[in-house]
Write an enzyme that holds these catalytic residues in place. Structure first.
Site, PDB file in Angstrom:
ATOM      1  N   GLN A  66       0.888  -1.159   0.000  1.00  0.00           N
ATOM      2  CA  GLN A  66       0.000   0.000   0.000  1.00  0.00           C
ATOM      3  C   GLN A  66       0.925   1.208   0.000  1.00  0.00           C
ATOM      4  O   GLN A  66       2.095   1.084   0.334  1.00  0.00           O
ATOM      5  CB  GLN A  66      -0.874  -0.009   1.257  1.00  0.00           C
ATOM      6  N   ASP A 106      -4.373   8.636   4.466  1.00  0.00           N
ATOM      7  CA  ASP A 106      -2.914   8.559   4.391  1.00  0.00           C
ATOM      8  C   ASP A 106      -2.449   7.337   3.606  1.00  0.00           C
ATOM      9  O   ASP A 106      -1.265   7.118   3.438  1.00  0.00           O
ATOM     10  CB  ASP A 106      -2.281   8.555   5.795  1.00  0.00           C
ATOM     11  N   ASP A 158       1.751  -8.127   5.203  1.00  0.00           N
ATOM     12  CA  ASP A 158       0.679  -7.376   5.840  1.00  0.00           C
ATOM     13  C   ASP A 158      -0.618  -7.515   5.041  1.00  0.00           C
ATOM     14  O   ASP A 158      -0.645  -7.255   3.836  1.00  0.00           O
ATOM     15  CB  ASP A 158       1.108  -5.904   5.891  1.00  0.00           C
ATOM     16  N   ASN A 159      -1.676  -7.944   5.712  1.00  0.00           N
ATOM     17  CA  ASN A 159      -3.002  -8.015   5.079  1.00  0.00           C
ATOM     18  C   ASN A 159      -3.000  -8.632   3.683  1.00  0.00           C
ATOM     19  O   ASN A 159      -3.507  -8.030   2.730  1.00  0.00           O
ATOM     20  CB  ASN A 159      -3.597  -6.610   4.982  1.00  0.00           C
ATOM     21  N   GLU A 177      -0.087 -12.313   7.535  1.00  0.00           N
ATOM     22  CA  GLU A 177      -0.771 -11.588   8.594  1.00  0.00           C
ATOM     23  C   GLU A 177      -2.186 -11.304   8.137  1.00  0.00           C
ATOM     24  O   GLU A 177      -2.490 -10.250   7.610  1.00  0.00           O
ATOM     25  CB  GLU A 177      -0.043 -10.276   8.927  1.00  0.00           C
ATOM     26  N   TYR A 208       2.482   5.033  16.097  1.00  0.00           N
ATOM     27  CA  TYR A 208       2.398   6.452  15.747  1.00  0.00           C
ATOM     28  C   TYR A 208       3.433   7.309  16.455  1.00  0.00           C
ATOM     29  O   TYR A 208       3.409   8.530  16.336  1.00  0.00           O
ATOM     30  CB  TYR A 208       0.991   6.980  16.063  1.00  0.00           C
TER      31      TYR A 208
END
Lengths: 666, 666
Positions: free
Chosen positions: A313, A348, A384-385, A413, A527
């Site tokens: 992404q 984002d 990821d995903n 994941e 974050y």
């Protein structure tokens, strides 16, 4: 011309059905790892009462020649055979069977009673031996021909019968079966063999930017090296890093997932890409590509591997957005479609548009991301995903990468519905995240582990148990305090051969949620840079270290397939056994699921299947504390206490010496 | 060029797994019959959260065009669809699925909150409608284009949203999905559809030579016609005759299976073939081929079919032995190898040598035997010991015959190991003999029926239950007397939709074994002409007739798939329910398994699954006696008595009228 399903000659009488293991009838490969066997079974029979020869055939994909090993009858037409998978990569296996005329003839001869019948049968046997001789060579040929002649000779019937039924004849004949009319199973199945770490690994997740103990200064790869010795000493063998790439500026998230970042907020590592580069770049604040390679080398020197997080992404600032606008979906106003789940929006992050006409170039580019990091020395990827990208993409990508690099491991994941998680494992992911994090009661744990280890899922899905992740702080940990962390650690590390922790937060038992009812951490490291005082006295470091070293010492804990749960008359205590293939190592786990109160009860072990003599005591050696208990019979009392021993990891010693073991006793 | 397993385009995002039903992943067809549906399920999902369109596709093998029906989501990614199999022969079915952009868009629109978002989404929707319009024609095209325009118009957002979310739009859009990137399941499965008698049939076995009541004169087909009306009146629809061919003279068996026949002994009908002919001839003592056809016609006139016994083995006098010597195996002394199971020998029978080099001619000849009898009007065959001939032969033969004559039914007479019996069913036998004869206790019956009806066996194996055969007189009948015959008849006829009896012996409760411990009949009809006094008062004729007529009246008993056993607190009583697909007909069987004593107990019915109101009484109408019982709640008392009612076949009437059903009550 007679056409027959599956076979080429109507005289192929052997029938082969239901070859196991297999995944979706061969659509996907089975998984195994070095040090294991592939134990295959098939249902094999023929018309009538003739005897059969049955072999399991196998070959590594890069070898043209098939090897074979005999299969043994288990009863009810089921046969079993096995071979060691001693090379990584893909293997093929299938079964061949034939009617064994000699074995049939030999059995019938042994039951014949009349001299006429026997004499005639010996002549038939001589024919079979001559035919076998024609398939043999050298000494064996001569020997078989000689026996054929002897069976026809004018000697005593008893002598000829004895010769015909001799082991020497049977053994030699077994080498030269007539397989012209053998049947081959109509499918070949595949097994993908991984290196051992696919089966047994211990993960430590670490945000490299927070790697300076006791400091909230943004860390670098060089700083991270400072923590490696300590993590290795705790017994971890994989250091897993969230994305290490440049982080976008546009719509950067602030601390605690706020929509607007304050100046100086570092942003989420998953908002990948900026003017400094994309998926093949390193975040400048973490150091250079060279320093990353140095970090990988240092880890390797301590017996650890670095796993990278691959998240496909892009931040709006990712170079792909300008260079490959067609890889992002546009809205009717021309803007790029950001990630959303109405009414939620994630401005984002731009998801990649896999339905683009340019999908082939996209796939190749994404593959090159993996290749880039493999070149930097990374052999383990946490994806990821993966379930939000097409399944066909992953199947292609993993197949391609592993063709060149069969040692590469992929961890999926995905927290999604069961069919989705299983599909990812089937199509090639080496290991998988699981629902373990949300399975906390005895019923939940027993039920889930049974699904993973007692159904066909065991053939393709390798669970990797995580008691926490940066995204998941389960209520059990929020409210359970230190004993809860111990309980979940013992469960994860002994129920699954692969497990991991989001390290510093687990060691320090971080347990404040962002808000009541949330599973997110307060002040999530996603974050911000976090200060971790890993040297604090209340750290679980020593306990974690103890558990991981028990895992290293005990092969029973380095595999997932041999697991059984045992009854305890208290629902708050869970008891289970694990053992290695030859049962030389047996571990009994006993865990208090209640982090608040002392719990006690009677455990019942199946003495017979554990091969324990019910008339002898046996020793339970608690590997966590070193304490030893003498148990007797099937039922024994246990007591577990959050203030003391919250769990036992027992090494079962079946035999305790008694006076009868000494010579003078006899 | 990117190559992907199973699909042609990397943008095909839908995934389809585990399509059921299937037999061995499509190696064999599933079985169904006219009047049934094929209910298919598949696991279907895609990456991400998009909605899916899923259809079940099917076609008869003789039709080129696929039909389709939508599948419905059941939860957890499982989808279900069904089609009626309304034509005999083979059908193909598979599943196609695609990501449904419109449905996804519609759902997301309904959750959007901000006006900007909604306005932009309406423009996206207009695009989807224009694309759909390009796939549509006529009125639909105009309507879709019109809606696209309306969505872009400068009218109130609420009005445009209401239009976009309207049923009219959804219904029309659903007709024109974009299926360019649809995924098709990687396999097509087959279902073989039989005529109804494959599913529901009632067999009466009769030796035609003993068909003259009260006489031991060798009967003829013409004599047999005399019994047809009575058998039809009892409710049978298939008359099954042991082999009707000429019987050999060489080594003919005498009465009670003695090795030497006395002059006048007729021999076993299974020792087939003499100078009068072989498998395509009629025994001269039974009449001519023409009289046989007359018998078939007479039966048909009464709603019955004639089933022939096909036993592929030869007496030494069979014409094949001279005409095709290569079809028989020779021993080293040149003699033909007779049937044997050392030390036992069956010199009156030569087995056929299927491993002959001339196997193709042999297969063709054996196929022509079936074709010959089909020409004489026979459409049902009971095949003797099929498991002693190659499985490939049967698969080929049944496929060939049914290609020309899909109405032909084959019953496999195999009493062998489960894998063998199941293989025969998989490869094409329409119905199968079973272990029912040896399943007499409640545990045995429950366990066996669960295997037949609750496992994948149900998809391909149609049991045909026989409480007796000329070869099997079970001990239960030998010692149990008349109540035992009633019990076994009720069990066979209500547990299986297909059942049969070896008729005269069952009617007259023949129960003398050849010797103590034997399952063979004394004075077996296999070796002699028997005199049957079918008119005797103690005949079970009326009881059999009653049971068969209950079967005819109740669809619940004309199928095997819906069956459940219910608890009774007395192991000697068995209770079970059967129902038709739409549950308009529910039968509850209650049988005393003890033929000696009265047994009583409490039965527990699952009111909820039977859709019975627990606050209302319900009626149990015993179809055997006509008695009606009012039951109340789940638990009710039953009493069964060998001297009275040994069984109930209850028709469950869920609703009993009360005063509240009358208008004046309100």
């Amino acid at each position: 011309m007679i056409m027959i399903a599956d076979i080429s000659d109507g005289r192929q009488r052997a029938v082969i059905e239901n070859l196991t293991p297999n995944v979706d009838a061969g659509r996907f490969p089975v998984k195994r790892s070095l040090g294991e066997q592939l134990v295959a079974e098939a249902t094999v029979f023929a018309d009538g009462h003739d005897h059969l020869g049955v072999v399991l055939q196998y070959r590594h994909a890069e070898t043209a020649d098939w090897q074979e090993t005999p299969m043994q009858a288990l009863g009810n037409d089921r046969w079993r055979g096995a071979f060691a998978v001693d090379r990584i990569g893909t293997w093929h296996y299938t079964v061949t069977a034939w009617v064994d005329d000699f074995s049939t003839w030999r059995y019938e001869l042994s039951r014949r009673e009349q001299a006429d019948d026997i004499a005639l049968a010996l002549l038939s046997g001589a024919e079979l031996m001559e035919q076998a001789a024609s398939r043999a060579a050298g000494e064996h040929r001569d020997r078989l021909s000689g026996w054929a002649t002897a069976l026809r000779a004018d000697t005593a019937l008893e002598d000829r019968t004895a010769l015909a039924l001799s082991d020497a004849v049977a053994d030699t004949m077994a080498r030269y079966p007539d397989r012209r009319l053998a049947t081959r199973y109509f499918r070949e199945y595949r097994v993908v063999v991984d290196r051992e770490r696919a089966r047994f690994s211990t993960w430590y997740e670490l945000f490299p930017r927070s790697c300076i103990p006791g400091s909230d200064t943004h860390g670098t790869f060089d700083d991270c090296k400072g923590r490696l010795a300590e993590i290795a000493a705790m017994g971890f063998d994989i250091i897993y890093l969230p994305p290490i790439h440049p982080i976008g500026h546009t719509n950067r998230k602030g601390r605690n997932n706020t929509l607007v970042a304050e100046p100086g907020d570092p942003g989420s590592p998953w908002a990948i890409g900026s003017e400094a580069g994309g998926h093949k770049a390193v975040h400048p604040d973490l150091g250079s590509l060279e320093s990353f390679r140095g970090f990988v080398d240092s880890a390797r020197g301590l017996g650890m591997e670095v796993a990278l997080d691959i998240a496909f992404q892009c931040s709006p600032d990712h170079p792909y957005v300008k260079e490959h606008p067609q890889w992002f979906r546009r809205r009717p106003d021309g803007s790029v479609q950001y990630a959303e789940n109405p009414p939620k929006k994630y401005q984002d992050i731009y998801p990649i548009y896999f339905e683009t006409d340019d999908w082939q170039a996209l796939w190749e580019e994404l593959k090159s991301v993996f290749e880039f990091w493999i070149e930097q020395g990374v052999l383990v990827f946490r994806v990821d995903n993966p379930h939000t990208k097409p399944f066909a993409f992953w199947e292609w990508l993993i197949t391609e990468i592993r063709q060149q690099h069969p040692e590469v491991l992929f961890l999926a994941e995905a927290f999604a519905r069961p069919s989705i998680m299983y599909r990812l494992a089937k199509l090639g992911f080496t290991q998988s995240y699981t629902y373990f994090t949300w399975r906390n009661t005895r019923w939940e744990i027993t039920h889930y582990l049974s699904e993973l280890t007692r159904t066909e899922v065991r053939e393709f899905f390798r669970p990797n148990f995580w008691p926490n992740t940066p995204d998941i702080l389960h209520e059990y940990l929020q409210f359970g305090s230190r004993p809860a962390f111990m309980t979940r650690l013992v469960l994860a590390s002994t129920l699954a051969a692969n497990y991991g922790i989001y390290g510093p937060a687990y060691e320090l038992q971080e347990r404040e949620p962002r808000e009541f009812g949330s599973e997110e951490y307060l002040n999530s490291e996603k974050y911000e840079v976090r200060r971790w005082d890993t040297g604090r006295a209340e750290s679980l470091r020593d306990f974690i270290s103890r558990v991981n070293h028990i895992r290293r010492d005990h092969p029973a804990l380095q595999q997932d397939l041999n697991l059984e749960f045992y009854p305890v008359d208290n629902e708050q205590i869970i008891c289970y056994g694990k053992w290695n293939e030859d049962r030389t190592d047996i571990i009994i786990g006993l865990v208090n699921l209640d982090p608040y109160h002392r719990q006690s009860g009677w455990v019942e072990l199946p003495l017979e299947t554990l091969d324990i003599d019910s008339h002898h005591p046996y020793q339970m050696h608690d590997l966590l504390t070193g304490a030893r208990y003498l148990w007797n019979g099937a039922r024994n009392y246990v007591e577990l206490d959050p203030q003391g021993a919250q769990a036992h990891i027992f090494h079962l010693l079946r035999r305790v010496r008694t006076e009868r073991d000494f010579e003078y006793f006899f």
